[in-house]
Design a protein around this motif. Structure first.
Motif, mmCIF file in Angstrom:
data_model
loop_
_atom_site.group_PDB
_atom_site.id
_atom_site.type_symbol
_atom_site.label_atom_id
_atom_site.label_comp_id
_atom_site.label_asym_id
_atom_site.label_seq_id
_atom_site.Cartn_x
_atom_site.Cartn_y
_atom_site.Cartn_z
ATOM 1 N N LYS A 19 0.835 -1.209 0.000
ATOM 2 C CA LYS A 19 0.000 0.000 0.000
ATOM 3 C C LYS A 19 0.867 1.254 0.000
ATOM 4 O O LYS A 19 0.586 2.211 -0.732
ATOM 5 C CB LYS A 19 -0.920 0.015 1.219
ATOM 6 C CG LYS A 19 -2.059 -0.948 1.149
ATOM 7 C CD LYS A 19 -2.881 -0.838 2.443
ATOM 8 C CE LYS A 19 -4.036 -1.776 2.474
ATOM 9 N NZ LYS A 19 -4.822 -1.629 3.702
ATOM 10 N N ILE A 26 1.575 6.762 -6.754
ATOM 11 C CA ILE A 26 0.465 7.641 -7.132
ATOM 12 C C ILE A 26 0.841 9.097 -6.873
ATOM 13 O O ILE A 26 0.591 9.974 -7.700
ATOM 14 C CB ILE A 26 -0.815 7.244 -6.375
ATOM 15 C CG1 ILE A 26 -1.336 5.902 -6.919
ATOM 16 C CG2 ILE A 26 -1.889 8.331 -6.479
ATOM 17 C CD1 ILE A 26 -2.405 5.263 -6.066
ATOM 18 N N GLU A 32 -2.344 11.538 -16.039
ATOM 19 C CA GLU A 32 -3.747 11.299 -15.701
ATOM 20 C C GLU A 32 -4.271 10.016 -16.339
ATOM 21 O O GLU A 32 -5.044 9.274 -15.720
ATOM 22 C CB GLU A 32 -4.600 12.488 -16.145
ATOM 23 C CG GLU A 32 -6.044 12.375 -15.700
ATOM 24 C CD GLU A 32 -6.866 13.607 -16.039
ATOM 25 O OE1 GLU A 32 -8.095 13.504 -15.954
ATOM 26 O OE2 GLU A 32 -6.286 14.652 -16.380
ATOM 27 N N LEU A 35 -3.081 7.031 -14.307
ATOM 28 C CA LEU A 35 -3.832 6.943 -13.052
ATOM 29 C C LEU A 35 -5.247 6.415 -13.296
ATOM 30 O O LEU A 35 -5.763 5.615 -12.505
ATOM 31 C CB LEU A 35 -3.883 8.305 -12.366
ATOM 32 C CG LEU A 35 -2.578 8.772 -11.735
ATOM 33 C CD1 LEU A 35 -2.708 10.226 -11.281
ATOM 34 C CD2 LEU A 35 -2.172 7.877 -10.590
ATOM 35 N N GLN A 36 -5.862 6.831 -14.379
ATOM 36 C CA GLN A 36 -7.206 6.346 -14.710
ATOM 37 C C GLN A 36 -7.184 4.844 -14.988
ATOM 38 O O GLN A 36 -8.061 4.109 -14.542
ATOM 39 C CB GLN A 36 -7.775 7.098 -15.917
ATOM 40 C CG GLN A 36 -9.203 6.721 -16.275
ATOM 41 C CD GLN A 36 -10.194 7.017 -15.164
ATOM 42 O OE1 GLN A 36 -10.139 8.059 -14.523
ATOM 43 N NE2 GLN A 36 -11.108 6.095 -14.932
ATOM 44 N N GLN A 37 -6.156 4.372 -15.697
ATOM 45 C CA GLN A 37 -6.027 2.935 -15.964
ATOM 46 C C GLN A 37 -5.862 2.151 -14.661
ATOM 47 O O GLN A 37 -6.453 1.080 -14.492
ATOM 48 C CB GLN A 37 -4.844 2.671 -16.889
ATOM 49 C CG GLN A 37 -5.061 3.127 -18.310
ATOM 50 C CD GLN A 37 -3.805 2.978 -19.160
ATOM 51 O OE1 GLN A 37 -2.749 2.602 -18.668
ATOM 52 N NE2 GLN A 37 -3.929 3.279 -20.443
ATOM 53 N N CYS A 38 -5.065 2.683 -13.746
ATOM 54 C CA CYS A 38 -4.878 2.030 -12.448
ATOM 55 C C CYS A 38 -6.189 1.961 -11.682
ATOM 56 O O CYS A 38 -6.530 0.931 -11.087
ATOM 57 C CB CYS A 38 -3.834 2.761 -11.616
ATOM 58 S SG CYS A 38 -2.167 2.610 -12.255
ATOM 59 N N LEU A 39 -6.926 3.031 -11.679
ATOM 60 C CA LEU A 39 -8.214 3.068 -10.992
ATOM 61 C C LEU A 39 -9.172 2.046 -11.589
ATOM 62 O O LEU A 39 -9.858 1.321 -10.861
ATOM 63 C CB LEU A 39 -8.815 4.473 -11.073
ATOM 64 C CG LEU A 39 -10.141 4.680 -10.348
ATOM 65 C CD1 LEU A 39 -9.961 4.475 -8.855
ATOM 66 C CD2 LEU A 39 -10.691 6.055 -10.649
ATOM 67 N N GLU A 40 -9.193 1.945 -12.892
ATOM 68 C CA GLU A 40 -10.074 0.975 -13.560
ATOM 69 C C GLU A 40 -9.681 -0.452 -13.205
ATOM 70 O O GLU A 40 -10.547 -1.315 -13.013
ATOM 71 C CB GLU A 40 -10.056 1.201 -15.063
ATOM 72 C CG GLU A 40 -10.770 2.476 -15.475
ATOM 73 C CD GLU A 40 -10.533 2.878 -16.926
ATOM 74 O OE1 GLU A 40 -9.888 2.102 -17.679
ATOM 75 O OE2 GLU A 40 -10.988 3.966 -17.310
ATOM 76 N N LEU A 42 -8.331 -1.434 -10.384
ATOM 77 C CA LEU A 42 -8.731 -1.688 -8.999
ATOM 78 C C LEU A 42 -10.214 -2.015 -8.877
ATOM 79 O O LEU A 42 -10.623 -2.768 -7.995
ATOM 80 C CB LEU A 42 -8.396 -0.479 -8.122
ATOM 81 C CG LEU A 42 -6.919 -0.279 -7.813
ATOM 82 C CD1 LEU A 42 -6.707 1.050 -7.110
ATOM 83 C CD2 LEU A 42 -6.370 -1.425 -6.982
ATOM 84 N N TYR A 43 -11.022 -1.476 -9.756
ATOM 85 C CA TYR A 43 -12.465 -1.695 -9.682
ATOM 86 C C TYR A 43 -12.973 -2.687 -10.717
ATOM 87 O O TYR A 43 -14.169 -2.919 -10.813
ATOM 88 C CB TYR A 43 -13.211 -0.367 -9.817
ATOM 89 C CG TYR A 43 -13.059 0.481 -8.586
ATOM 90 C CD1 TYR A 43 -13.790 0.210 -7.441
ATOM 91 C CD2 TYR A 43 -12.154 1.535 -8.558
ATOM 92 C CE1 TYR A 43 -13.632 0.972 -6.296
ATOM 93 C CE2 TYR A 43 -11.995 2.306 -7.414
ATOM 94 C CZ TYR A 43 -12.739 2.022 -6.295
ATOM 95 O OH TYR A 43 -12.576 2.765 -5.164
#
Length: 83
Positions: A19, A26, A32, A35-40, A42-43
């Protein structure tokens, strides 16, 4: 969607280290899109694949052809976790 800690932590120091490295990455990222790819990821409902179907088939064929692990191999593998 609220994110919470898992009820069971298998290796808390390792998990916290991961973590911390993610947070540091991050914090240092200004891209950007990345970061958006990483967020996607994770979800996402499924895990991203490291192999194509053909590559996975080859890995499976190789594994099946290699035979069974000996008791010593299995014991050595699980000894990493103190079992």
């Amino acid at each position: 969607m609220k994110v919470s800690e898992p009820a069971v932590a298998y290796n808390t120091s390792s998990l916290q280290g991961l973590k911390n490295r993610l947070i540091a990455s991050i914090d240092n990222t200004t891209d950007e899109d990345k970061l958006q790819q990483c967020l996607e990821l994770l979800y996402a409902d499924d895990m991203p694949c490291a192999f194509t179907e053909e590559e996975l088939d080859e890995v499976i064929r190789h594994s099946e052809a290699s035979g069974n692990a000996s008791k010593e191999d299995v014991k050595a593998f699980f000894s990493k976790w103190g079992h």
